[in-house]
Design a protein around this motif. Structure first.
Motif, mmCIF file in Angstrom:
data_model
loop_
_atom_site.group_PDB
_atom_site.id
_atom_site.type_symbol
_atom_site.label_atom_id
_atom_site.label_comp_id
_atom_site.label_asym_id
_atom_site.label_seq_id
_atom_site.Cartn_x
_atom_site.Cartn_y
_atom_site.Cartn_z
ATOM 1 N N SER A 53 -1.003 4.146 8.182
ATOM 2 C CA SER A 53 -1.004 3.202 7.096
ATOM 3 C C SER A 53 -2.571 3.772 6.336
ATOM 4 O O SER A 53 -2.512 3.639 5.140
ATOM 5 C CB SER A 53 -1.437 1.873 7.742
ATOM 6 N N GLY A 54 -3.270 4.417 7.115
ATOM 7 C CA GLY A 54 -4.543 4.877 6.383
ATOM 8 C C GLY A 54 -4.099 6.029 5.415
ATOM 9 O O GLY A 54 -4.960 5.867 4.200
ATOM 10 N N TYR A 55 -3.400 6.901 5.346
ATOM 11 C CA TYR A 55 -3.060 7.946 4.611
ATOM 12 C C TYR A 55 -2.103 7.339 3.298
ATOM 13 O O TYR A 55 -2.293 7.419 2.149
ATOM 14 C CB TYR A 55 -2.141 8.964 5.202
ATOM 15 N N ALA A 74 -3.124 7.532 -0.519
ATOM 16 C CA ALA A 74 -1.937 7.935 -1.470
ATOM 17 C C ALA A 74 -2.022 6.808 -2.616
ATOM 18 O O ALA A 74 -1.857 7.258 -3.682
ATOM 19 C CB ALA A 74 -0.867 8.037 -0.815
ATOM 20 N N MET A 75 -2.048 5.783 -2.571
ATOM 21 C CA MET A 75 -1.696 4.530 -3.481
ATOM 22 C C MET A 75 -3.006 4.468 -4.152
ATOM 23 O O MET A 75 -3.084 4.122 -5.382
ATOM 24 C CB MET A 75 -1.390 3.110 -2.841
ATOM 25 N N GLU A 76 -4.209 4.653 -3.534
ATOM 26 C CA GLU A 76 -5.408 4.824 -4.383
ATOM 27 C C GLU A 76 -5.426 6.000 -5.208
ATOM 28 O O GLU A 76 -6.060 5.576 -6.671
ATOM 29 C CB GLU A 76 -6.884 4.755 -3.508
ATOM 30 N N ALA A 77 -4.962 6.882 -4.739
ATOM 31 C CA ALA A 77 -5.015 8.235 -5.707
ATOM 32 C C ALA A 77 -4.058 7.830 -7.026
ATOM 33 O O ALA A 77 -4.284 8.112 -8.148
ATOM 34 C CB ALA A 77 -4.552 9.383 -5.142
ATOM 35 N N GLY A 91 8.439 -3.408 6.319
ATOM 36 C CA GLY A 91 8.125 -4.737 6.991
ATOM 37 C C GLY A 91 6.647 -5.279 7.303
ATOM 38 O O GLY A 91 6.421 -6.408 8.050
ATOM 39 N N GLU A 92 5.636 -4.176 6.981
ATOM 40 C CA GLU A 92 4.271 -4.773 7.114
ATOM 41 C C GLU A 92 3.533 -5.571 6.013
ATOM 42 O O GLU A 92 3.790 -5.072 4.811
ATOM 43 C CB GLU A 92 3.428 -3.166 7.268
ATOM 44 N N PRO A 93 3.159 -6.596 6.119
ATOM 45 C CA PRO A 93 2.566 -7.596 5.107
ATOM 46 C C PRO A 93 1.542 -6.844 4.293
ATOM 47 O O PRO A 93 1.321 -6.857 3.145
ATOM 48 C CB PRO A 93 1.828 -8.665 5.776
ATOM 49 N N LYS A 94 0.685 -5.794 4.921
ATOM 50 C CA LYS A 94 -0.505 -5.314 4.178
ATOM 51 C C LYS A 94 0.319 -4.251 3.460
ATOM 52 O O LYS A 94 -0.256 -4.149 2.449
ATOM 53 C CB LYS A 94 -1.276 -4.424 5.446
#
Length: 846
Positions: free
Chosen positions: A98-100, A104-107, A138-141
């Motif tokens: 999840s950290g990566y 990636a989405m921030e980039a 399936g992860e809400p975050k």
């Protein structure tokens, strides 16, 4: 192959050791790796550099700036950068890193915001692919993360639209998130908010492009609209349990799914155009039906208020048409459901009536009247099918529910009609009046074949109540505009029916149309007014059009008031409304001639109560006397003739002392002593014609007509009101006699049917119709024309006849027994007249 050397004895502790050859090999390996890294594309190296060894450290900002500068400088590389980022993100999502994924989405977001060239389109495809990956997880975050990225993308205005891009997956996924049922309430609310914001992003991204209208297709609207209503409904239920909702703050708008969904719903409707308005409204009906939200209908009313205030004003009639269509579709549902839909229509009409409602005016009234008839029919069926016991209770409950439907329809009709312009309101008045069934006629256009007498009476009352609501507040400049002949005649027909409630409604409609200066409230209640000047009656000079109206229709109005006072089922309200009718005619339409007619009418009512040819009960006779007293007291002060006022005041004073039951303040009380008869009363208790004529004659009034008693003319309206007139009795006798003739005589009297016989019969029927029309015109003329006009015409006819007779006798020689010479066809002939046929003057006869 590695070389090994023998270790000296001093180093026996390390029997095996790599030589320097191993060190050189390691160095060579590092140099090869460096060479391979240098051979990789630059965009990959820049992308790899933004990811730290520990994802907790977050995005490497320095390397991100390099990547951004590279993407801006070489926009043709954006496609590859996006593909590579998508590849890494997909791998990280599968491996639950999840950290990566966050890095990636921030980039991606920073690259998306920094690059605005046309070459960004291929990059957008990779971006949307990555967002879809996150939403599928399936992860809400991650779902919330993907939604936030999509919202940022939706706020970017592209230079040129991309028509090949579709958002079907995002509509489905965001709609599913709006219905999240996560066990944790906080996470559930967070997911629903993310879904609503995602739908809002899709709407903003798609509705601005006219050529890309896929979002308005029914398959998308059927997902978007119910998802928004579902979240609005949930908070509505909570607010109804807690109490009245408070106005949301700025923070609540972001954290409250209901507020966010309502804002999104308003934005969606505000962007709807003529072609796609129906697609946005129809899912609302489906949602309300599926969740049974018409009873109670608070949420339905709330939804349609949002719709009516959000759409453009010129499209309001589309919504009204949809509500009417849904009402037709649910006509067989329970009364409370239909009542809920009608109340929603009322709220929609209340908003749309002030703006443009298009061609739906007659359609609204036609549909409502149709459902009013259906409701009355259902009610009649319930009453006829009721039985003893529990079934009777259920019948009573359904009957009450149908009355709720009927009241809702009447309220809607009245509110809609009262907001229409005058020209449209007059058309609606004619439209409703044309549907009121009258016994014995077929002029109405409402099907009452299945209603029966009870149902027909009910529909009459409902339609007249609707008409009363429409006419409320109607102000016409002339009475002819408010009461044209085509409307007055059918309106007065129910005023002679044997139903006190129908007559009350007709009189109230008349008051709405006559009262052009808002004086009716001051005249409420029948009473002896000590000083009429205290009422501050507003009136204007009678115009020529109103004078002409009274000359034409005055006798008709007097007749209906006269007959209405003599009904056996009259109650206090009937007398109050009749008194108000006389007072309003005096205020709005009375000149000197009309005042004399109204006084004649009042005296005729007094005489009818004394003589009592109709065998009225004592209460009704005293009620008529009280009505006459109240009106003469009013009219005497309105025309301000001192002698007339003195006579009226004296009679009222004597009645107060000797016969209080002749005054309205006493007769209409619950317990009032009634006299046994009226024949023994003295004349000073009555208003005398000679006294009134003497008082008015001294003030310049033409009182010759006061000596002529008022007698109402009998017309066809008695037949329409289900009274048996002389004509009806004669026709019944003729039918009986014709049916009692033996069959042999009938057979013997039959003639051979030939062409000549048919022609003769047709000609005879035509002549009969012409004669009937002539008789009708003559009767109508003598009923409605002023007395002076009829007298003048009769005098002129008598004068012409006398002159013609004189000239005839002057030019023609007197008859002679010896014969008179006449010339016929050139031949002289003598015509003798017998003595017994000769007419001698009276002076010559001995």
């Amino acid at each position: 192959m590695k070389d090994y050397v023998q270790v000296p004895a001093a180093e026996l502790e390390k029997p095996y050791e790599f030589t320097s050859t191993r060190e050189s090999t390691t160095f060579l390996y590092l140099r090869v790796c460096c060479c391979c890294s240098a051979l990789r594309p630059r965009y990959k190296r820049l992308v790899d550099n933004i990811f730290p060894e520990d994802p907790k450290d977050g995005l490497v900002k320095a390397d991100m700036e390099k990547l951004t500068f590279y993407a801006v400088s070489a926009p043709e590389k954006l496609d590859r950068i996006g593909s590579y980022l998508a590849e890494r993100l997909s791998r990280d999502v599968v491996r639950h890193r999840s950290g990566y994924v966050l890095i990636a989405m921030e980039a991606l977001d920073q690259l998306l915001m920094a690059c605005h060239s046309q070459s960004i389109k291929p990059f957008v495809e990779s971006f949307l692919h990555m967002v879809a990956k996150l939403l599928e997880s399936g992860e809400p975050k991650l779902q919330v993360l993907g939604t936030n990225s999509f919202v940022k993308f939706a706020n970017i205005e592209e230079d040129t639209p991309s028509y090949h891009r579709r958002y079907d997956f995002f509509v489905s996924r965001f709609s599913a998130m709006c219905h999240s049922c996560h066990s944790d309430p906080e996470i559930r609310t967070e997911i629903r908010i993310a879904g609503i914001r995602g739908i809002q992003g899709v709407v903003r991204k798609t509705v601005n492009d006219e050529l890309r209208a896929t979002i308005w297709e029914p398959q998308h609207m059927d997902k978007i609209v119910p998802s928004l209503l579902f979240n609005m409904q949930k908070i509505e239920e909570v607010d109804s349990r807690i109490g009245p909702p408070s106005s949301p703050s700025a923070a609540d708008k972001e954290e409250n799914p209901a507020v966010l969904a309502e804002n999104c719903f308003r934005e969606l409707l505000g962007r709807a155009t003529f072609g796609n308005m129906n697609n946005a409204v129809r899912p609302v009906f489906a949602h309300l039906d599926h969740h049974k939200l018409w009873d109670p209908n608070e949420f339905a009313v709330h939804c349609f208020k949002i719709i009516m205030y959000s759409i453009q004003a010129q499209y309001s009639h589309h919504v009204i048409q949809e509500i009417l269509g849904h009402l037709d579709a649910r006509k067989n549902d329970s009364p409370r459901v239909r009542a809920g839909i009608i109340q929603v229509l009322l709220e929609a009409v209340a908003i749309a009536a002030k703006g443009s409602i298009g061609p739906t005016v007659l359609e609204v009234f036609n549909t409502l009247l149709k459902h009013l008839r259906l409701s009355v029919e259902f009610e009649a069926n319930y009453l006829q099918g009721g039985s003893v016991g529990s079934a009777n209770l259920s019948t009573s409950s359904k009957d009450n529910d149908e009355k709720i439907v009927q009241n809702a329809i009447i309220q809607t009709i009245g509110f809609f009609g009262s907001n229409l312009p005058d020209y449209q309101r007059s058309e609606i008045m004619m439209f409703i009046m044309g549907k009121v069934p009258v016994f014995g006629t077929s002029t109405h256009i409402l099907d009452i074949s299945q209603l029966g007498d009870l149902g027909t009476r009910r529909i009459q009352i409902m339609l007249l109540r609707s008409l009363l609501m429409v006419t409320s507040g109607y102000k016409a400049k002339t009475i002819v505009t408010a009461l044209p002949g085509s409307f007055l005649d059918p309106l007065l027909s129910p005023s002679l029916m044997e139903d006190s409630e129908l007559r009350q409604l007709v009189l109230e409609v008349m008051h709405n149309l006559m009262d052009r200066h808002d004086n009716r409230a001051k005249l409420r209640g029948i009473r002896i007014i000590p000083d009429v000047a205290d009422l501050k009656i507003k009136r204007e000079k009678i115009c020529r059009q109103d004078t002409s109206f009274m000359k034409k229709n005055g006798q008709q109005l007097y007749r209906h008031i006269y007959l209405g006072c003599k009904e056996e089922d009259n109650v206090q309200k009937n007398y109050e409304l009749l008194y108000t009718s006389l007072a309003l005619i005096t205020i709005e339409l009375a000149n000197e001639e009309v005042v004399i007619d109204l006084i004649r009418l009042a005296i005729a009512l007094q005489d009818s109560a004394i003589i009592n040819e109709d065998n009225l009960p004592m209460f009704h006779r005293c009620g008529i006397m009280a009505l006459v007293a109240a009106y003469l007291n009013f009219v005497s002060q309105m025309i301000a003739v001192p002698a007339f006022c003195q006579h009226v005041s004296k009679v009222i004073e004597i009645r107060t002392m000797e016969a209080p039951y002749f005054l309205p303040e006493h007769i209409f009380r619950d317990k009032c002593m009634l006299p046994k008869s009226l024949e023994k009363h003295e004349k000073n208790l009555y208003f005398l014609t000679n006294k009134i004529a003497e008082s008015l004659g001294g003030s310049g009034y033409s009182v010759e007509r006061l000596s002529v008693p008022y007698v109402p003319q009998v017309t066809d309206e008695d037949r329409l009101s289900r009274r048996k007139s002389i004509v009806d009795t004669v026709s019944i006798q003729v039918d009986i006699l014709s049916n009692s003739v033996p069959s042999d005589d009938v057979v013997s009297n039959t003639e051979e049917i030939t062409f000549e016989a048919l022609k003769k019969a047709i000609d005879t029927n035509g002549m009969e119709e012409q004669e009937k029309e002539k008789r009708r015109l003559v009767i109508e003329k003598f009923q409605k024309a002023p007395f002076e006009e009829i007298a003048a015409q009769c005098e002129s006819k008598l004068l012409n006849t006398s002159v013609d007779n004189a000239l005839f006798f002057f030019h023609s020689p007197p008859p002679s027994p010896s014969g008179t010479l006449t010339i016929t066809s050139g031949h002289a002939q003598y015509q003798s007249v017998p003595v017994y046929e000769m007419k001698f003057p009276d002076l010559c006869v001995y």
